[in-house]
Design a protein around this motif. Sequence first.
Motif, PDB file in Angstrom:
ATOM      1  N   SER A   1       0.808  -1.218   0.000  1.00 33.67           N
ATOM      2  CA  SER A   1       0.000   0.000   0.000  1.00 33.67           C
ATOM      3  C   SER A   1       0.843   1.271   0.000  1.00 33.67           C
ATOM      4  O   SER A   1       0.328   2.350  -0.266  1.00 33.67           O
ATOM      5  CB  SER A   1      -0.952   0.008   1.203  1.00 33.67           C
ATOM      6  OG  SER A   1      -0.223  -0.033   2.414  1.00 33.67           O
ATOM      7  N   ARG A   2       2.135   1.162   0.298  1.00 37.19           N
ATOM      8  CA  ARG A   2       3.024   2.326   0.263  1.00 37.19           C
ATOM      9  C   ARG A   2       3.963   2.292  -0.943  1.00 37.19           C
ATOM     10  O   ARG A   2       4.881   3.105  -1.036  1.00 37.19           O
ATOM     11  CB  ARG A   2       3.846   2.391   1.550  1.00 37.19           C
ATOM     12  CG  ARG A   2       3.005   2.719   2.776  1.00 37.19           C
ATOM     13  CD  ARG A   2       2.407   4.104   2.688  1.00 37.19           C
ATOM     14  NE  ARG A   2       1.625   4.467   3.860  1.00 37.19           N
ATOM     15  CZ  ARG A   2       1.007   5.638   4.004  1.00 37.19           C
ATOM     16  NH1 ARG A   2       1.081   6.546   3.044  1.00 37.19           N
ATOM     17  NH2 ARG A   2       0.320   5.890   5.095  1.00 37.19           N
TER      18      ARG A   2
ATOM     19  N   ASN B   1       0.880   5.501  -8.450  1.00 37.04           N
ATOM     20  CA  ASN B   1       1.607   5.757  -7.218  1.00 37.04           C
ATOM     21  C   ASN B   1       0.915   5.080  -6.042  1.00 37.04           C
ATOM     22  O   ASN B   1      -0.141   4.465  -6.181  1.00 37.04           O
ATOM     23  CB  ASN B   1       1.794   7.252  -7.002  1.00 37.04           C
ATOM     24  CG  ASN B   1       0.532   7.921  -6.487  1.00 37.04           C
ATOM     25  OD1 ASN B   1      -0.568   7.499  -6.802  1.00 37.04           O
ATOM     26  ND2 ASN B   1       0.711   8.964  -5.678  1.00 37.04           N
ATOM     27  N   TRP B   2       1.515   5.195  -4.856  1.00 34.73           N
ATOM     28  CA  TRP B   2       1.062   4.423  -3.713  1.00 34.73           C
ATOM     29  C   TRP B   2      -0.388   4.713  -3.331  1.00 34.73           C
ATOM     30  O   TRP B   2      -1.121   3.820  -2.925  1.00 34.73           O
ATOM     31  CB  TRP B   2       1.980   4.681  -2.509  1.00 34.73           C
ATOM     32  CG  TRP B   2       1.835   6.054  -1.935  1.00 34.73           C
ATOM     33  CD1 TRP B   2       2.489   7.191  -2.339  1.00 34.73           C
ATOM     34  CD2 TRP B   2       0.978   6.448  -0.875  1.00 34.73           C
ATOM     35  NE1 TRP B   2       2.074   8.253  -1.600  1.00 34.73           N
ATOM     36  CE2 TRP B   2       1.152   7.840  -0.691  1.00 34.73           C
ATOM     37  CE3 TRP B   2       0.066   5.768  -0.062  1.00 34.73           C
ATOM     38  CZ2 TRP B   2       0.452   8.542   0.279  1.00 34.73           C
ATOM     39  CZ3 TRP B   2      -0.621   6.471   0.906  1.00 34.73           C
ATOM     40  CH2 TRP B   2      -0.427   7.844   1.061  1.00 34.73           C
ATOM     41  N   SER B   3      -0.820   5.953  -3.508  1.00 31.93           N
ATOM     42  CA  SER B   3      -2.168   6.314  -3.079  1.00 31.93           C
ATOM     43  C   SER B   3      -3.214   6.130  -4.178  1.00 31.93           C
ATOM     44  O   SER B   3      -4.415   6.183  -3.904  1.00 31.93           O
ATOM     45  CB  SER B   3      -2.193   7.755  -2.621  1.00 31.93           C
ATOM     46  OG  SER B   3      -2.016   8.629  -3.724  1.00 31.93           O
ATOM     47  N   GLY B   4      -2.750   5.956  -5.405  1.00 34.79           N
ATOM     48  CA  GLY B   4      -3.690   5.889  -6.528  1.00 34.79           C
ATOM     49  C   GLY B   4      -3.989   7.238  -7.138  1.00 34.79           C
ATOM     50  O   GLY B   4      -4.746   7.327  -8.107  1.00 34.79           O
ATOM     51  N   GLY B   5      -3.375   8.281  -6.618  1.00 33.16           N
ATOM     52  CA  GLY B   5      -3.681   9.613  -7.088  1.00 33.16           C
ATOM     53  C   GLY B   5      -2.916  10.065  -8.307  1.00 33.16           C
ATOM     54  O   GLY B   5      -3.191  11.132  -8.867  1.00 33.16           O
TER      55      GLY B   5
ATOM     56  N   ASP C   1      -6.779  -0.793  -5.283  1.00 30.36           N
ATOM     57  CA  ASP C   1      -7.588  -0.812  -4.078  1.00 30.36           C
ATOM     58  C   ASP C   1      -6.672  -1.279  -2.959  1.00 30.36           C
ATOM     59  O   ASP C   1      -6.418  -2.488  -2.815  1.00 30.36           O
ATOM     60  CB  ASP C   1      -8.775  -1.765  -4.251  1.00 30.36           C
ATOM     61  CG  ASP C   1      -9.719  -1.761  -3.060  1.00 30.36           C
ATOM     62  OD1 ASP C   1      -9.300  -1.344  -1.952  1.00 30.36           O
ATOM     63  OD2 ASP C   1     -10.856  -2.188  -3.226  1.00 30.36           O
ATOM     64  N   ASN C   2      -6.160  -0.343  -2.185  1.00 27.66           N
ATOM     65  CA  ASN C   2      -5.186  -0.704  -1.149  1.00 27.66           C
ATOM     66  C   ASN C   2      -5.813  -1.541  -0.043  1.00 27.66           C
ATOM     67  O   ASN C   2      -5.111  -2.307   0.616  1.00 27.66           O
ATOM     68  CB  ASN C   2      -4.541   0.554  -0.582  1.00 27.66           C
ATOM     69  CG  ASN C   2      -3.503   1.139  -1.521  1.00 27.66           C
ATOM     70  OD1 ASN C   2      -3.009   0.465  -2.437  1.00 27.66           O
ATOM     71  ND2 ASN C   2      -3.159   2.400  -1.311  1.00 27.66           N
TER      72      ASN C   2
ATOM     73  N   GLY D   1       7.511   4.908  -3.775  1.00 28.29           N
ATOM     74  CA  GLY D   1       6.084   5.204  -3.731  1.00 28.29           C
ATOM     75  C   GLY D   1       5.557   5.930  -4.942  1.00 28.29           C
ATOM     76  O   GLY D   1       4.357   5.904  -5.216  1.00 28.29           O
ATOM     77  N   TYR D   2       6.471   6.553  -5.689  1.00 29.12           N
ATOM     78  CA  TYR D   2       6.039   7.361  -6.830  1.00 29.12           C
ATOM     79  C   TYR D   2       6.039   6.522  -8.089  1.00 29.12           C
ATOM     80  O   TYR D   2       6.944   5.714  -8.312  1.00 29.12           O
ATOM     81  CB  TYR D   2       6.963   8.563  -6.995  1.00 29.12           C
ATOM     82  CG  TYR D   2       6.410   9.612  -7.909  1.00 29.12           C
ATOM     83  CD1 TYR D   2       7.030   9.909  -9.109  1.00 29.12           C
ATOM     84  CD2 TYR D   2       5.249  10.308  -7.569  1.00 29.12           C
ATOM     85  CE1 TYR D   2       6.506  10.877  -9.957  1.00 29.12           C
ATOM     86  CE2 TYR D   2       4.725  11.265  -8.401  1.00 29.12           C
ATOM     87  CZ  TYR D   2       5.362  11.550  -9.599  1.00 29.12           C
ATOM     88  OH  TYR D   2       4.838  12.502 -10.424  1.00 29.12           O
TER      89      TYR D   2
END
Length: 123
Positions: A29-30, A51-55, A72-73, A101-102
């Motif tokens: 997830s990170r 990226n890690w957050s999906g953003g 979907d983390n 993470g990027y």
Amino acid sequence: VQLVESGGGLVQAGGSLRLSCAASGRTFSRNAMGWFRQAPGKEREFVAAINWSGGSTLYADSVKDQFTISRDNAKDTVYLQMNNLKPGDTAVYYCAASRIGYRTRHLDEYDYWGQGTQVTVSS
């Protein structure tokens, strides 16, 4: 630690497939996640990353506006929605987890790889 892809198969040109990649053994997830593909006789190539957050996402020019990567983390799963498939999209598709993470297109920044799932697009 395992990444397991699913959702590949045989589809006619113009059709769609949704690939899934489920992680087990640890959470990613990170970590940025990516999809790569390798056609017979060709090198493995970048397809998409998130990226890690999906953003933030990144796509190869050849699949931009055709494929969509998401994650979907909570389920430790990353997806690749593939629309308007073409015979040139035929390849083994690999999911990978990056050490950063990027999102990145660089293959050597991915430490964990799935076994691949075959996608075949008939004309």
